[in-house]
Design an enzyme around this catalytic site. Structure first.
Site, PDB file in Angstrom:
ATOM      1  N   PHE A 143     -22.003  20.747   1.149  1.00 49.70           N
ATOM      2  CA  PHE A 143     -22.582  21.859   2.220  1.00 49.70           C
ATOM      3  C   PHE A 143     -21.342  22.514   2.808  1.00 49.70           C
ATOM      4  O   PHE A 143     -21.055  21.930   3.817  1.00 49.70           O
ATOM      5  CB  PHE A 143     -23.882  21.548   2.830  1.00 49.70           C
ATOM      6  CG  PHE A 143     -24.428  22.554   3.552  1.00 49.70           C
ATOM      7  CD1 PHE A 143     -25.396  23.357   2.921  1.00 49.70           C
ATOM      8  CD2 PHE A 143     -24.180  22.934   4.765  1.00 49.70           C
ATOM      9  CE1 PHE A 143     -26.286  24.292   3.565  1.00 49.70           C
ATOM     10  CE2 PHE A 143     -24.917  24.097   5.435  1.00 49.70           C
ATOM     11  CZ  PHE A 143     -25.750  24.578   4.615  1.00 49.70           C
ATOM     12  N   ASP A 228     -13.952  19.730   5.575  1.00 53.79           N
ATOM     13  CA  ASP A 228     -15.008  20.447   6.387  1.00 53.79           C
ATOM     14  C   ASP A 228     -15.497  19.404   7.468  1.00 53.79           C
ATOM     15  O   ASP A 228     -16.128  18.539   7.014  1.00 53.79           O
ATOM     16  CB  ASP A 228     -16.124  21.078   5.639  1.00 53.79           C
ATOM     17  CG  ASP A 228     -17.128  21.615   6.224  1.00 53.79           C
ATOM     18  OD1 ASP A 228     -17.548  21.353   7.490  1.00 53.79           O
ATOM     19  OD2 ASP A 228     -17.968  22.278   5.611  1.00 53.79           O
ATOM     20  N   LYS A 257     -20.780  22.489  15.221  1.00 50.79           N
ATOM     21  CA  LYS A 257     -21.858  21.521  16.025  1.00 50.79           C
ATOM     22  C   LYS A 257     -21.305  20.922  17.017  1.00 50.79           C
ATOM     23  O   LYS A 257     -21.324  21.625  18.106  1.00 50.79           O
ATOM     24  CB  LYS A 257     -22.063  20.675  14.955  1.00 50.79           C
ATOM     25  CG  LYS A 257     -22.796  21.262  13.462  1.00 50.79           C
ATOM     26  CD  LYS A 257     -23.448  20.010  12.689  1.00 50.79           C
ATOM     27  CE  LYS A 257     -24.071  20.986  11.445  1.00 50.79           C
ATOM     28  NZ  LYS A 257     -25.365  21.428  11.741  1.00 50.79           N
TER      29      LYS A 257
END
Ligand code: PLP
Length: 399
Positions: A143, A228, A257
């Protein structure tokens, strides 16, 4: 909005469903405030938060350091435009490059933007140093975000037919399968991009040996390795960055995040050889925005000073131990994770039912796949809070 009764709540919900563009199925509550491990809705109901804003609120809700950083910076400088350096931008870039294996930082607001930057940087490197190579190999169930390019990079089956035509130049391979990558590498390949632990894909970690060999494969073929670490970075897995578990160094790493502790902030870090953008290639109005930079600097320093990666390791192991104690009783399987990125599977595809029932009980958890439950609490979580979470979870599972 102060605490409201049920009638008023219904009015808010009606306004919300009329005025907010539908993109998400949300429960019939309105969140009002948070502190530490807890959230409260407008009716005053308290929730123990083991989702942490989707692995975002690493210091818990409304930590003092974020309020202080925002207050101080907002009285000095809110925005001078990305045409100028600002002090927190320089401090923050220096901090991130000091604590990682990278030399250069680029800042943005969301994870997708950081990944978009990484994709562009890899293609730019390809155009300058790899005879125009542009293809990026990514993973099935990986993702990377919701912009068009990052959706194309993402390996989600449900997205295959969405928003056609996709951005071309991405090939998807299963994780932990080096031969699959080898089969895709050709003269057009400029990079391999993956998450060290697939988060949204259900918490699946890359194997140590695979990563070591993948690094070698990239070196042998002159292509870039992009991690990532939007979900795994900033202490989540028990080290400041997950790549440190694997004893390798990627060429590019993206963060979001936890880096802002809840404030919209992301970063792309790169090795010196990747300082290849030409003027105007990359940027944005909020790249290096002083408020975000001051918050990021304060959050990362707090993660370091409070030794939160170590806490993530200890508390993560405790959660796994507690889950193992109940697994037979409730037929839970595949208890897995790294640090405080944890998941387990239910015997049936009732993840969303369990999430709703737990919410009713005052516990926030998440189900990234139909039969998978994910726990990604703030890095400040204690054993006491895990015990409370386990009591609530068991009480819901009993029913
Ligand atoms: N990459 C990973 C690994 C993620 O987990 C996410 C979000 O969940 C993203 C990228 C996208 O980040 P954002 O939602 O901030 O754009």
């Amino acid at each position: 909005m102060s605490s409201v009764n049920a009638d008023n709540l219904n009015k808010y919900l009606m306004k919300a469903t009329k005025s907010i563009l539908f993109t998400a199925k949300r429960p019939d509550i309105v969140m009002e405030r948070g502190k530490g491990m807890y959230l409260w809705d407008t009716r005053g109901k308290k929730y123990l938060d083991f989702l942490g804003g989707w692995a975002v609120t690493c210091l818990g809700h409304c930590p003092e350091v974020i309020s202080e950083a925002l207050k101080n910076q907002s009285q000095l400088l809110v925005n001078a435009s990305p045409a100028f350096y600002n002090k927190p931008m320089i401090q923050f870039a220096e901090l991130l490059t000091n604590i990682s294996c990278f030399d250069r930082a680029f800042f943005a607001s969301s994870g997708a933007e950081a990944n978009e930057g990484a994709i562009k940087l890899a293609r730019k490197y390809g155009s300058k140093h790899l005879n125009g190579a542009y293809e990026i190999i990514t993973t099935v169930n990986g993702f990377h975000g919701r912009t068009l390019a990052t959706m194309s990079a993402t390996g989600k089956k449900q997205w295959d037919a969405l928003f056609e035509p996709k951005v071309s130049g991405f090939k998807h391979v299963p994780i932990n399968d080096l031969d699959a990558i080898l089969a895709c590498v050709n003269s057009n390949t400029c990079a391999v991009m993956l998450e060290p632990v697939q988060g949204e894909g259900g918490v699946y970690s890359l194997d140590m040996e695979y990563i070591k060999n993948l690094r070698k494969l990239c070196d042998d073929n002159g292509i870039l390795l992009i991690f990532d670490e939007i979900q795994t970075g900033i202490g989540r897995t028990g080290k400041m960055f997950a790549y440190e578990h694997f004893n390798i160094e990627p060429d590019i790493m993206t963060l979001a995040k936890g880096i802002g502790g809840g404030f919209p902030l992301s970063a792309m870090l790169a090795k010196e050889k990747l300082n290849v953008f030409d003027l105007g290639d990359q940027g944005g109005t909020y790249c290096g925005q002083p408020l975000a930079m001051a918050v990021g600097y304060a959050v990362v320093n707090e993660v370091i000073n409070k030794k939160l990666p170590e806490n993530a390791l200890i508390q993560g192991q405790y959660i796994i131990d507690r889950l193992n104690e109940i697994k037979d009783k409730y037929a839970l399987t595949n208890i897995r994770g790294m640090g405080l990125l944890i998941a387990f599977d239910l015997p049936s595809e009732k993840g969303s039912v369990l999430v709703s029932e737990c919410l009713r009980e005052g516990l926030i958890i998440n189900s990234p796949r139909l039969s998978t439950i994910r726990l990604i609490p703030p890095l400040i979580v204690t054993k006491n809070e895990t015990d409370m979470m386990m009591d609530m979870l068991c009480s819901v599972l009993d029913n």
